[in-house]
Scaffold this motif. Structure first.
Motif, PDB file in Angstrom:
ATOM      1  N   GLU A  75       0.681  -1.396  -0.224  1.00 38.03           N
ATOM      2  CA  GLU A  75       0.246  -0.437   0.311  1.00 38.03           C
ATOM      3  C   GLU A  75       0.921   1.218  -0.250  1.00 38.03           C
ATOM      4  O   GLU A  75       1.643   1.047   0.075  1.00 38.03           O
ATOM      5  CB  GLU A  75      -0.819   0.015   1.083  1.00 38.03           C
ATOM      6  N   ASN A  76       0.288   2.298  -0.349  1.00 34.83           N
ATOM      7  CA  ASN A  76       0.552   3.167  -0.301  1.00 34.83           C
ATOM      8  C   ASN A  76       1.600   3.865   0.695  1.00 34.83           C
ATOM      9  O   ASN A  76       1.065   3.481   1.711  1.00 34.83           O
ATOM     10  CB  ASN A  76       0.042   4.717  -0.885  1.00 34.83           C
ATOM     11  N   THR A  77       3.235   4.161   0.479  1.00 32.46           N
ATOM     12  CA  THR A  77       4.097   4.622   2.193  1.00 32.46           C
ATOM     13  C   THR A  77       4.708   6.254   1.513  1.00 32.46           C
ATOM     14  O   THR A  77       4.675   6.285   0.399  1.00 32.46           O
ATOM     15  CB  THR A  77       4.621   3.675   1.754  1.00 32.46           C
ATOM     16  N   ALA A  78       4.419   6.379   3.322  1.00 35.26           N
ATOM     17  CA  ALA A  78       4.374   7.982   3.021  1.00 35.26           C
ATOM     18  C   ALA A  78       6.193   8.238   2.943  1.00 35.26           C
ATOM     19  O   ALA A  78       6.888   7.906   3.890  1.00 35.26           O
ATOM     20  CB  ALA A  78       4.133   8.864   4.416  1.00 35.26           C
ATOM     21  N   CYS A  98       5.224   4.752   6.642  1.00 33.42           N
ATOM     22  CA  CYS A  98       6.261   5.220   5.825  1.00 33.42           C
ATOM     23  C   CYS A  98       6.900   4.890   6.182  1.00 33.42           C
ATOM     24  O   CYS A  98       7.589   3.618   6.176  1.00 33.42           O
ATOM     25  CB  CYS A  98       6.177   5.744   7.871  1.00 33.42           C
ATOM     26  N   ILE A  99       8.416   5.472   5.287  1.00 35.75           N
ATOM     27  CA  ILE A  99       9.295   4.994   4.767  1.00 35.75           C
ATOM     28  C   ILE A  99      10.594   6.197   5.162  1.00 35.75           C
ATOM     29  O   ILE A  99      11.379   6.129   3.981  1.00 35.75           O
ATOM     30  CB  ILE A  99       9.087   4.015   3.376  1.00 35.75           C
ATOM     31  N   TYR A 100       9.917   7.404   5.298  1.00 36.04           N
ATOM     32  CA  TYR A 100      10.407   8.612   5.091  1.00 36.04           C
ATOM     33  C   TYR A 100      11.432   8.727   6.357  1.00 36.04           C
ATOM     34  O   TYR A 100      12.630   9.710   6.266  1.00 36.04           O
ATOM     35  CB  TYR A 100       9.696   9.967   4.860  1.00 36.04           C
ATOM     36  N   ASP A 101      12.009   8.073   6.796  1.00 38.70           N
ATOM     37  CA  ASP A 101      13.116   8.101   7.867  1.00 38.70           C
ATOM     38  C   ASP A 101      13.908   6.181   7.846  1.00 38.70           C
ATOM     39  O   ASP A 101      13.095   5.309   7.882  1.00 38.70           O
ATOM     40  CB  ASP A 101      12.662   8.003   9.475  1.00 38.70           C
ATOM     41  N   ASP A 102      14.953   6.503   7.952  1.00 38.44           N
ATOM     42  CA  ASP A 102      15.838   4.569   8.446  1.00 38.44           C
ATOM     43  C   ASP A 102      14.964   4.261   9.493  1.00 38.44           C
ATOM     44  O   ASP A 102      15.096   2.425   9.670  1.00 38.44           O
ATOM     45  CB  ASP A 102      17.215   5.282   8.450  1.00 38.44           C
ATOM     46  N   LYS A 103      14.055   4.669  10.722  1.00 39.01           N
ATOM     47  CA  LYS A 103      13.399   4.527  11.788  1.00 39.01           C
ATOM     48  C   LYS A 103      12.844   3.149  10.948  1.00 39.01           C
ATOM     49  O   LYS A 103      12.219   2.554  12.075  1.00 39.01           O
ATOM     50  CB  LYS A 103      12.931   5.224  12.578  1.00 39.01           C
TER      51      LYS A 103
END
Ligand SMILES: Cc1cc2nc3c(=O)[nH]c(=O)nc-3n(C[C@H](O)[C@H](O)[C@H](O)COP(=O)(O)OP(=O)(O)OC[C@H]3O[C@@H](n4cnc5c(N)ncnc54)[C@H](O)[C@@H]3O)c2cc1C
Ligand SMILES: Cc1cc2nc3c(=O)[nH]c(=O)nc-3n(C[C@H](O)[C@H](O)[C@H](O)COP(=O)(O)O)c2cc1C
Ligand code: SF4
Length: 641
Positions: A60-63, A76-81
């Motif tokens: 699904e769509n991931t920010a 989300c994927i906007y950070d390495d965490k």
């Protein structure tokens, strides 16, 4: 051996080897946590779809940016965490024999400020057609930063073990906003003609290419027709697709619409099966890279035909895989009658506006980790009363688990109220689903008895250990002055007696049933007047079908009254009353249909409780609702006993 030879032939996109031509569409589930981290629930959900045999899953769509998160149900994927959770997910999908591509997305002006806490951004300060919020116009530096963000996130997808990325350039989100003349009024390099409006998308693809391994699949999902007057149309999309191909895209996934045409984007049962395939065909005619077709592709034969006719290279299945994760394997194994078909009712998309994903026909969503039909160690003698969706679901689950089940239905047919649902125009999927339910029950050892009404004495005579009351709601006619006249009918009688009712019909109550009956009658050439006391017609309907049924009624010339209460009924007239207006008399009707209340059905409970050790009530008998609750409750009780 399957007859669907092309559908089950392998394919390749860049480095991704795909075992067949099916692809799972990206679909938000809201099964992640509120910070957008992967949960066990979401892993189990996708693992089940991998096990079901789909060629590859699109997550699904991931920010790619916190400001671009459309709501708190978005991964989300906007950070390495976020990498470690996503890695766990890809490992589980791979272990289940699946492949997985992730959709990278930024919602742009469609991000909800009450959730992100900040003003949304977009190519231009043109308000969202939905929220009417005016976004902040991105500066050229901010645009370039966002291009890098997409590329950084794509790098993370490689670290997390994905098999490729899909860039969300469709459905009115940020990249689509740049592509579309409707939302992009920029005068710099990123706005103007098609080439300039495509620059943002092109740079994203080029940057991802630079920062990911050679041949890493970069799939671009576009809205090839925005289905609006001034938006992108197919001819322009062909040019956009060529630009993306040149920039290094590996495949084009052809979808449609933006937020202004959202009622067409996830096509409900009023729209044709395969309604966007012509767009895929158009795009395929101008590029060499693979093309993916989507949009209410529900039948394996349609999927095979699209491939055979070379209209697309891959078939994208969305809701079909929400409804039945094993769809591909069932098709491959020739078990077509075992497919739990999607109704295209869109309860799923409505559900994620404020909670987790649910599906009318699939009660196991979010419970994928739990063993579903575990055999019972203690078989019981169970009587299910009522053969509607709830009773059928309970009977199937209980018998499959090894209980000794008898189902009594007082009518001559199974299906309950859902049979009326399937009589309304365009609602054939409901009929197919009932056939599926009935067929599944037939495959069990349960004893199904038609024309068998449960009474206190008949229940006593059977002497069951458990009774499941699935006997539907108590139908009580709404009291209206004069409602006892001869020509007055209720909704069900009107559906069943079409040949004996007149040509000019007034329907009191424009709820879901009233609207569908009006459609049913208008389609048969009847003159229909529909009166609703609330502000909106079809309030109980899901927004997409509500929009379409109202449009159909308007087109067929039905007279529609809202905010109008029927205060009196005569032999051929009704009186309607509206605030601050004189009462109005509408006359000349052959029949008048009045609504019924669907109340909780307590009949039988108290009288059988004294001699049946366990009694449970499910579905509309608890309270008149919809098939979703009926199937969920019937299944749940079936898994519990
Ligand atoms: C026109 C119409 C359109 C609808 N459209 C939709 C839709 O699009 N989507 C949706 O989700 N829902 C829709 N619904 C609602 C949906 O049909 C019901 O919510 C659902 O059928 C409830 O299922 P159930 O099994 O609880 O009860 P029912 O379907 O009402 O089944 C109860 C069964 O019990 C039987 N019964 C009753 N008493 C006894 C007894 N004493 N002994 C033996 N048998 C008995 C009845 O004959 C009946 O077959 C619609 C309903 C109508 C009328
Ligand atoms: C519950 C739900 C969530 C969706 N979420 C997304 C999404 O995250 N990204 C996207 O591009 N499309 C999304 N869509 C649209 C689907 O990917 C697909 O285009 C649409 O459902 C039509 O395909 P279908 O008829 O096979 O279901 C969503 C659809 C549904 C039903
Ligand atoms: S909720 Fe309706 S449209 Fe959505 S997947 Fe289930 S059956 Fe299909």
């Amino acid at each position: 051996m399957t007859a669907f030879t092309k559908l089950f032939s392998p394919f390749k996109i860049g480095s991704l080897n795909i075992k067949n031509r099916t692809v799972m569409s990206p679909m938000e589930t809201h099964l992640c946590d509120a910070e957008g981290f992967v949960t066990d629930e979401i892993i189990n959900y996708y693992k089940e779809r991998a096990t079901g045999g789909v060629g590859y899953i699109t997550l699904e769509n991931t920010a790619v940016d916190p400001v671009g998160r459309v709501n708190d149900g978005m991964l989300c994927i906007y950070d390495d965490k976020y990498i470690s959770g996503l890695k766990k997910l890809t490992e589980c999908i791979h272990a289940a024999g699946g492949k997985v591509v992730i959709q990278l997305s930024h919602a742009g002006r469609e991000a909800l400020p009450y959730f992100t806490g900040t003003k949304p951004v977009a190519p231009s300060a043109i308000p969202s057609p939905l929220t009417k919020e005016v976004p902040g116009e991105l500066t050229i530096e901010e645009v370039r930063t966002l291009v890098s963000r997409f590329a950084e996130c794509a790098e993370r997808t490689v670290k997390a073990g994905f098999d490729g990325v899909e860039i969300h350039m469709a459905h009115g989100y940020l990249v689509n906003q740049f592509l579309s003349p409707e939302s992009n009024a920029r005068t710099d390099d990123y706005g103007g003609d098609t080439i300039r409006r495509s620059q943002f998308a092109r740079e994203i693809v080029e940057n991802i290419r630079k920062r990911t391994p050679h041949d890493y699949p970069v799939i671009c999902r576009i809205s090839a027709d925005e289905y609006t007057d001034t938006g992108i149309k197919l001819e322009e999309s062909k040019e956009i697709a060529r630009i993306l191909e040149k920039a290094g895209a590996s495949a084009i996934h052809v979808s449609a619409c933006n937020y202004a045409s959202a009622f067409y984007n996830i096509p409900c049962y009023y729209l044709d099966e395969g309604c966007f395939v012509h767009l895929a065909e158009g795009i395929k005619s101008v590029i060499k890279i693979p093309v993916l077709a989507v949009g209410r592709i529900l039948s394996p034969s349609m999927a095979e035909k699209i491939l055979q006719e070379n209209k697309a290279d891959l078939i994208v299945l969305g809701r079909a895989l929400i409804a039945d994760p094993c769809f591909p394997n069932k098709v491959r194994d020739g078990k077509l009658e075992d497919i739990r078909i999607c109704l295209s009712c869109n309860r799923c998309i409505e559900s994620i506006s404020d909670k987790k994903l649910v599906c009318t026909v699939n009660p196991y969503i979010g419970k994928e980790g739990v063993s579903q039909l575990q055999k019972t160690l203690k078989p019981r003698k169970i009587l299910v009363i009522g053969g509607g969706p709830a009773g059928l679901a309970a009977t199937h689950v209980l018998s499959s688990r090894g209980h000794n089940v008898t189902l009594w239905e007082k009518d001559s047919q199974l299906g309950g109220s859902f049979r009326y649902a399937s009589m309304a125009p365009m609602k054939e999927p409901m009929k197919k689903f009932l056939d599926y339910q009935i067929n599944q029950v037939k495959k069990t050892n349960s004893s199904v008895q038609l024309n068998k009404e449960a009474t206190v004495s008949s229940v006593k005579a059977l002497s069951p250990n458990v009774v499941i009351l699935a006997h539907g709601a108590k139908h009580v006619p709404v009291e209206i002055k004069g409602g006892q006249h001869d020509g007055v009918l209720n909704v069900k009688r009107a559906f069943m007696n079409i040949d004996s009712i007149g040509n000019n019909i007034a329907i009191v109550g424009g709820g879901a049933e009233g609207c569908e009956l009006a459609d049913f009658l208008a389609m048969r050439g009847k003159k229909v007047t529909l009166v609703e006391m609330r502000r909106v017609m079809g309030l109980e309907l899901v927004a997409h079908p509500r929009y379409h049924v109202c449009e159909r009624l308007k087109k067929m010339g039905a007279r529609l009254y809202v905010n109008a209460k029927v205060t009196e009924i005569g032999r051929d007239y009704i009186i309607i009353s509206r605030r601050r207006e004189a009462d109005q008399r509408l006359e000349g009707f052959d029949n008048i249909v009045i609504p019924t209340l669907h109340q909780s059905n307590t009949e039988l409970i108290s009288s059988i409780q004294s001699f049946v050790p366990e009694v449970y009530t499910v579905g509309d008998a608890v309270e008149g609702r919809t098939a979703l609750e009926a199937i969920a409750e019937g299944t749940e009780i079936g898994m519990k006993i």
